[in-house]
Design an enzyme around this catalytic site. Sequence first.
Site, PDB file in Angstrom:
ATOM      1  CG  ASP A  60      -1.981   1.044   1.206  1.00 36.26           C
ATOM      2  OD1 ASP A  60      -2.387   1.433   0.091  1.00 36.26           O
ATOM      3  OD2 ASP A  60      -2.411   1.490   2.281  1.00 36.26           O
ATOM      4  CG  HIS A  89       0.444   1.574  -9.390  1.00 38.55           C
ATOM      5  ND1 HIS A  89       0.039   1.342  -8.090  1.00 38.55           N
ATOM      6  CD2 HIS A  89      -0.495   2.406  -9.939  1.00 38.55           C
ATOM      7  CE1 HIS A  89      -1.094   2.000  -7.861  1.00 38.55           C
ATOM      8  NE2 HIS A  89      -1.424   2.646  -8.966  1.00 38.55           N
ATOM      9  CB  SER A 107      -9.089  -4.930  -4.306  1.00 33.37           C
ATOM     10  OG  SER A 107      -9.440  -3.595  -4.638  1.00 33.37           O
ATOM     11  CG  LEU A 134       8.129 -18.200  -2.520  1.00 32.72           C
ATOM     12  CD1 LEU A 134       8.027 -18.375  -1.003  1.00 32.72           C
ATOM     13  CD2 LEU A 134       8.785 -16.869  -2.863  1.00 32.72           C
ATOM     14  CD  GLU A 157      -0.225 -13.378  16.040  1.00 27.62           C
ATOM     15  OE1 GLU A 157      -0.032 -12.220  16.461  1.00 27.62           O
ATOM     16  OE2 GLU A 157      -0.939 -14.212  16.647  1.00 27.62           O
TER      17      GLU A 157
END
Length: 261
Positions: free
Chosen positions: A39, A57, A85, A149, A229
Amino acid sequence: MTRDRANAGQGPLYRLYINRLRRGLAPESVPHHVAMMIDGNRRWARQLGYQSAADGHRAGAAKMQEFLRWCDGVGVKVVSLYLLSTDNVRKRDAVELSDLNDIIAQLADEISRVPGWRIKHVGRAELLPPELLRVLREAEARTKDNTGLHVNLAVGYGGRSEIVDAVRSIIAQHDATGGSLEELAASLTPEQIGEHLYTGGQPDPDLVIRTSGEQRLSDFLLWQSAHSEFYFVEALGPDLREVDFLRAIRDYGSRDRRYGS
């Protein structure tokens, strides 16, 4: 934080501190799955005088490549990146959205060529332009047999939409077997919903990190983060440093996780 801070601390003392932080991380204290909410890209671009949000960006996408290498380096196995999103798709300016689509496509293509990494798109495919969707699908296909990964790219993603899609999938599957609504209602479990999420079969995130000082979920992994968390970093996305990341991992390892209490 400005670009000066992001570039500061690259000397021997900084590297010494980085190495000290790394050595202090016990393998058993490293989270298995880390979710990242990048963000502050647009604010970063404005603060540095760039004319276009696309500059922010691009810088954020470059930082995410670094972030993935940091995660891989300390033994994180799964990373979820929140890149676009459903709200972004509906509300962002058309020019900015077009730039974002191109930047995400380039990011997906580049990280899909890192040896061993596996890429998965999570989100609603129908919301994305054909070219971006093509790149995401090719990235998945190119890396499907990799065992390193695992990188989830949340593009056209919304947590509420994901839960709706999961429930629809369960209903359709149940209907195909000829079961009644009463039977479905009686048999529905949280585990069943979890299996039908975009991330079905994956472990839930242990740690969710968000940059820019914002402290909210913004519709990201709502179901999966029930026991996660959280760690909030003041740095804007492109200014995130490896030391910030390592401190987040260290902080996570020091917490006493009490599920549901």
